[in-house]
Motif scaffolding. Structure first.
Motif, mmCIF file in Angstrom:
data_model
loop_
_atom_site.group_PDB
_atom_site.id
_atom_site.type_symbol
_atom_site.label_atom_id
_atom_site.label_comp_id
_atom_site.label_asym_id
_atom_site.label_seq_id
_atom_site.Cartn_x
_atom_site.Cartn_y
_atom_site.Cartn_z
ATOM 1 N N UNK A 39 0.828 -1.205 0.000
ATOM 2 C CA UNK A 39 0.000 0.000 0.000
ATOM 3 C C UNK A 39 0.859 1.249 0.000
ATOM 4 N N UNK A 40 0.491 2.207 0.824
ATOM 5 C CA UNK A 40 1.227 3.473 0.892
ATOM 6 C C UNK A 40 2.386 3.430 1.865
ATOM 7 N N UNK A 41 2.575 2.299 2.550
ATOM 8 C CA UNK A 41 3.675 2.206 3.508
ATOM 9 C C UNK A 41 4.968 1.864 2.778
ATOM 10 N N UNK A 42 6.110 2.343 3.264
ATOM 11 C CA UNK A 42 7.384 2.057 2.594
ATOM 12 C C UNK A 42 7.934 0.675 2.948
ATOM 13 N N UNK A 43 7.240 -0.348 2.468
ATOM 14 C CA UNK A 43 7.662 -1.743 2.605
ATOM 15 C C UNK A 43 7.350 -2.447 1.298
ATOM 16 N N UNK A 70 0.921 10.572 -3.057
ATOM 17 C CA UNK A 70 2.136 11.124 -3.683
ATOM 18 C C UNK A 70 3.395 10.368 -3.298
ATOM 19 N N UNK A 71 3.276 9.102 -2.892
ATOM 20 C CA UNK A 71 4.443 8.279 -2.557
ATOM 21 C C UNK A 71 5.078 7.754 -3.837
ATOM 22 N N UNK A 72 6.398 7.847 -3.921
ATOM 23 C CA UNK A 72 7.129 7.243 -5.031
ATOM 24 C C UNK A 72 8.149 6.272 -4.465
ATOM 25 N N UNK A 111 17.718 -1.812 -11.866
ATOM 26 C CA UNK A 111 16.799 -0.982 -11.091
ATOM 27 C C UNK A 111 15.637 -0.514 -11.945
ATOM 28 N N UNK A 112 14.524 -0.255 -11.251
ATOM 29 C CA UNK A 112 13.382 0.365 -11.909
ATOM 30 C C UNK A 112 13.552 1.871 -11.806
ATOM 31 N N UNK A 113 12.694 2.564 -12.474
ATOM 32 C CA UNK A 113 12.620 4.019 -12.297
ATOM 33 C C UNK A 113 11.830 4.277 -11.016
ATOM 34 N N UNK A 114 11.785 5.517 -10.564
ATOM 35 C CA UNK A 114 10.888 5.868 -9.471
ATOM 36 C C UNK A 114 9.469 5.700 -10.000
ATOM 37 N N UNK A 115 8.651 4.963 -9.261
ATOM 38 C CA UNK A 115 7.308 4.646 -9.705
ATOM 39 C C UNK A 115 6.304 5.435 -8.869
ATOM 40 N N UNK A 116 5.467 6.199 -9.544
ATOM 41 C CA UNK A 116 4.445 6.993 -8.865
ATOM 42 C C UNK A 116 3.348 6.092 -8.308
#
Length: 153
Positions: A39-43, A70-72, A111-116
């Motif tokens: 989800x929106x958590x950084x895990x 707005x988490x990337x 690596x991936x790009x920053x994903x919106x």
């Protein structure tokens, strides 16, 4: 992608352990992996992935965050014991445009790009030699919680 070349010298034993050599690309078959944020958590939703050495890996990373958050996030596969260096170099020499990855960083395997939020990115790379390879998110402040290991057999 560059392929590795292994050189052997004749003569005595240097006393150093032999470094694993990269298997031929594609020799481990083709593997598709889907990974997402929690989800929106950084895990990440998984902290352990497994592939065969030489596999042609197609990885899709989905940012499952609420689009309003707005988490990337990104996914960065690195050489063993280089996570902090990659994060530090990504902060000092990278930028949002380079997904907080130092351009041409020799410690970054893929690596991936920053994903919106609500989007995904798909990359393809050849699995490295057998071992355990850390993966992290290099967006500032997330590497401590967004991390895991790719086990290559």
């Amino acid at each position: 992608m560059a392929s590795g070349v292994s050189l052997a010298a004749c003569g005595g034993d240097s006393g150093q352990p032999a470094q694993p050599t990269a298997p031929p690309p594609g020799s481990g078959g083709e593997v598709s992996i889907t990974l997402a944020s929690k989800g929106s958590t950084p895990f990440y939703d998984r902290d352990r992935l497994e592939v065969k050495a030489g596999a042609r890996v197609t990885l899709t990373f989905k940012n499952a965050a609420d689009p309003g958050s707005n988490r990337t996030f990104n996914w960065v596969l690195v050489k063993p014991n280089t996570q902090l260096r990659v994060v530090s170099d990504g902060q000092s020499e990278g930028s949002p445009e380079t997904s907080y990855v130092k351009p041409n960083d020799p410690n970054v395997i893929a690596h991936t790009r920053l994903v919106a939020a609500g989007e995904s990115d798909t990359i393809t790379f050849d699995a490295p030699p057998p071992g355990e390879y850390p993966f992290i998110c290099t967006f500032p402040g997330y590497y401590n919680t967004m991390n895991g290991v790719l086990v290559v057999r």
